[in-house]
Design a protein around this motif. Structure first.
Motif, short mmCIF file in Angstrom:
data_model
loop_
_atom_site.label_atom_id
_atom_site.label_comp_id
_atom_site.label_asym_id
_atom_site.label_seq_id
_atom_site.Cartn_x
_atom_site.Cartn_y
_atom_site.Cartn_z
N ALA A 63 17.24 7.06 -11.80
CA ALA A 63 17.03 5.69 -11.31
C ALA A 63 18.03 4.71 -11.92
O ALA A 63 18.02 3.52 -11.58
N THR A 64 18.91 5.18 -12.78
CA THR A 64 19.80 4.29 -13.54
C THR A 64 20.62 3.37 -12.65
O THR A 64 20.64 2.15 -12.83
N GLU B 132 13.11 -5.87 1.04
CA GLU B 132 13.29 -7.31 1.28
C GLU B 132 12.17 -8.16 0.68
O GLU B 132 12.33 -9.36 0.45
N ASN B 133 11.03 -7.51 0.37
CA ASN B 133 9.90 -8.25 -0.19
C ASN B 133 10.00 -8.29 -1.72
O ASN B 133 10.11 -7.25 -2.37
N ASP B 134 9.93 -9.49 -2.28
CA ASP B 134 10.04 -9.66 -3.74
C ASP B 134 9.00 -8.85 -4.49
O ASP B 134 9.29 -8.22 -5.52
N GLU B 135 7.76 -8.87 -3.99
CA GLU B 135 6.67 -8.20 -4.70
C GLU B 135 6.83 -6.69 -4.68
O GLU B 135 6.45 -6.00 -5.64
N VAL B 136 7.37 -6.15 -3.59
CA VAL B 136 7.60 -4.70 -3.54
C VAL B 136 8.63 -4.31 -4.59
O VAL B 136 8.46 -3.33 -5.33
N ARG B 137 9.71 -5.07 -4.68
CA ARG B 137 10.76 -4.77 -5.66
C ARG B 137 10.20 -4.89 -7.09
O ARG B 137 10.49 -4.07 -7.97
N LYS B 138 9.40 -5.92 -7.30
CA LYS B 138 8.80 -6.12 -8.63
C LYS B 138 7.88 -4.95 -8.97
O LYS B 138 7.94 -4.41 -10.08
N TYR B 139 7.06 -4.54 -8.02
CA TYR B 139 6.11 -3.45 -8.24
C TYR B 139 6.85 -2.16 -8.58
O TYR B 139 6.48 -1.42 -9.50
N ALA B 140 7.93 -1.90 -7.86
CA ALA B 140 8.71 -0.69 -8.10
C ALA B 140 9.37 -0.72 -9.48
O ALA B 140 9.33 0.26 -10.23
N ALA B 141 9.96 -1.85 -9.82
CA ALA B 141 10.66 -1.97 -11.11
C ALA B 141 9.70 -1.81 -12.28
O ALA B 141 10.02 -1.15 -13.27
N LYS C 122 0.81 -1.22 0.00
CA LYS C 122 0.00 0.00 0.00
C LYS C 122 0.85 1.27 0.00
O LYS C 122 0.54 2.23 -0.69
N GLN C 123 1.95 1.26 0.76
CA GLN C 123 2.78 2.45 0.82
C GLN C 123 3.44 2.75 -0.52
O GLN C 123 3.41 3.88 -1.01
N VAL C 124 3.98 1.69 -1.16
CA VAL C 124 4.64 1.92 -2.44
C VAL C 124 3.62 2.29 -3.52
O VAL C 124 3.89 3.13 -4.38
N LEU D 160 12.78 7.88 -2.93
CA LEU D 160 11.90 6.94 -2.23
C LEU D 160 11.57 5.76 -3.12
O LEU D 160 11.58 4.60 -2.69
N LEU D 161 11.31 6.03 -4.41
CA LEU D 161 10.92 4.96 -5.33
C LEU D 161 12.07 3.98 -5.57
O LEU D 161 11.88 2.78 -5.59
N THR D 162 13.26 4.52 -5.76
CA THR D 162 14.41 3.62 -5.99
C THR D 162 14.73 2.83 -4.72
O THR D 162 15.28 1.73 -4.81
#
Length: 481
Positions: free
Chosen positions: A231-232, A211-220, A186-188, A203-205
């Protein structure tokens, strides 16, 4: 019922012929006829279409409901409204979808009623059209549809509400988004929705190292469209992420950024031993516009992995690299590629470039095992016009080719694409080939040339042993009158 030539029906604006094809016993022909709805919309026959909407045949009603949606004419509204209670669910679906075009507010109430239709596709189409019309009275019903049991209906209801600059609609969407996002996201998710306002790139990078896979996936995934050079470095680090989905999205995001610094890591991994890394590197470069390693990308069209080959030709197509004349030698080396997808891309490139050196390899592809490849090669040769006549003539002059049915048929199809009157003599010779499909294609091609000998030969074909050839000849003769 004999097999109709759908393209000829379109060219001749033969509406009745297309309607007849909709009822053909061959599913492929029916499908091809159904997909002509956009072309039929240009026939300027709105009155005839409206009459057909009351046909007893549901296939025709479905077709017409789709066609009317492409007609920019206010007369279509009432007829389409009249079939929103049709017994055929698909007719209701297409009619509801088509009503979004005119944006007539008289359709709002009937479409709101359709939001409760038993068929989910009809509900989806109604939601979509209500969004296009954007009448405020649709907001509450669309908010209710955000709770529909079917994903597609919820999706189109969400999309429709985005058309309303209305506080109630905005608040409903915000709540809907929050309900859809897992707690740990929710925060991301909120950060990304507010990105353009607050620009929190740091904040986005930061989420790329969560540590959560889904958070990293969502951000990417969301960084793909932002194209922010800041973001490079974080994205380059994510290329080594333990989660493959993050690697893929990071590569796409770097390709979209497109600077040399961003795409260099992708280039370095084009020949990585790990097939998954090769795939995401190629896919990422497909988003770039400059600095592409053209030769390396073409080399991957022969990669050991079929998926890499597919991703490579897709990337080359997306970037427009296969349509650049300076790359023709690389294209010519791949006309006999083991992948049919690569062949499609190569043919498209050669067709666009139009270099005469492509004619010989395209002729060879007329005997390809894949019917789609043969058809693409035929169409490409037709684009070359007169310079392709002699090579095609050689096919029909070589008696050894008379046993190669697919080669002769593809060559005949190619002849049909050539508009030059210099093709007439060859067509007249080819009409004697002992293959009904070839004779049919030739007979149809002859219909473009008003010539005494052409007319004489077509009249002879009216007595051909094959009914399809007879019909083709008759059609061409009608055109020449």
């Amino acid at each position: 019922m004999t097999d109709p030539d759908i393209q000829s029906l379109i060219k001749n604006k033969d509406y009745q012929g297309i309607l007849d094809a909709l009822r053909h016993n061959d599913a492929k022909i029916r499908h091809e006829a159904e997909e002509t709805f956009m072309e039929v919309a240009e026939f300027d026959i709105v009155d005839v279409l409206i009459q057909s909407l009351s046909s007893e045949d549901n296939k025709i009603r479905r077709f017409v409901a789709r066609v009317l949606g492409e007609c920019n004419d206010s007369r279509i509204v009432d007829p389409l409204l009249s079939v929103l209670d049709d017994e055929d669910e698909c007719v209701v679906d297409y009619a509801a979808s088509s009503l979004g075009g005119p944006k007539d507010k008289k359709a709002v109430d009937p479409l709101i009623n359709t939001l409760s239709h038993k068929y989910w596709a009809a509900r989806s189409s109604a939601a979509s059209s209500l969004g296009l019309i954007a009448d405020p009275k649709a907001i509450d019903p669309l908010i209710i549809s955000l709770s529909d049991r079917v994903d597609e209906v919820r999706y189109y209801s969400e999309e429709a509400l985005q058309h309303f600059n209305d506080k109630k609609a905005i608040e409903a969407l915000e709540k809907y988004y929050d309900d859809q996002v897992p707690v740990h996201l929710k925060q991301v998710a909120k950060s990304f929705r507010n990105f353009k306002k607050s620009d929190p790139i740091t904040l986005l990078t930061k989420y790329l190292s969560d540590e959560n896979d889904e958070v990293r996936k969502y951000a990417a995934i969301h960084l793909i469209d932002l194209k922010d050079e800041r973001a490079t470095d974080a994205l380059i680090t994510s290329l080594s992420d333990s989660f493959l989905a993050v690697q893929i999205s990071a590569s796409n995001a770097l390709g979209n950024i497109g600077t040399q610094e961003a795409i260099e890591p992708l280039i370095n991994n084009l020949h990585n031993k790990n097939v998954n890394i090769r795939k995401w590197a190629v896919r990422g470069l497909g988003y770039a516009r400059e600095g592409l390693p053209t030769k390396d990308m073409f080399d991957l069209l022969n990669d050991d992995d079929a998926h890499v080959r597919y991703v490579a030709i897709t990337a080359l197509s997306r970037t427009g690299t296969i349509y650049q004349k300076q790359n023709i030698d690389l294209l010519l080396k791949n006309t006999n590629n083991s992948s049919e997808y690569v062949k499609y891309g190569v043919i498209a490139g050669l067709r666009e470039i139009g270099d005469k050196r492509a004619i010989k390899p395209l002729i060879e592809l007329l005997n390809d095992e894949n019917i789609g490849v043969r058809g693409s090669a035929s169409a490409a040769l037709g684009e070359f016009g007169e310079v392709a006549i002699e090579p095609l003539a050689q096919i029909f002059e070589n008696k050894d080719n008379f046993k190669k049915k697919r080669l002769l048929r593809a060559a005949a199809e190619a002849l049909g694409y050539i508009e030059s009157p210099n093709i007439v003599d060859l067509l007249l010779k080819a009409i004697s080939v002992r293959d009904a499909y070839v004779r049919k294609r030739i007979a149809l091609a002859l219909g473009k040339f008003k010539d005494k000998e052409v007319i004489r030969v077509l009249k002879v074909c009216l007595n051909d042993e094959n009914l399809q050839v007879q019909k083709a000849a008759k059609k061409s003769l009608n055109k020449l009158r």
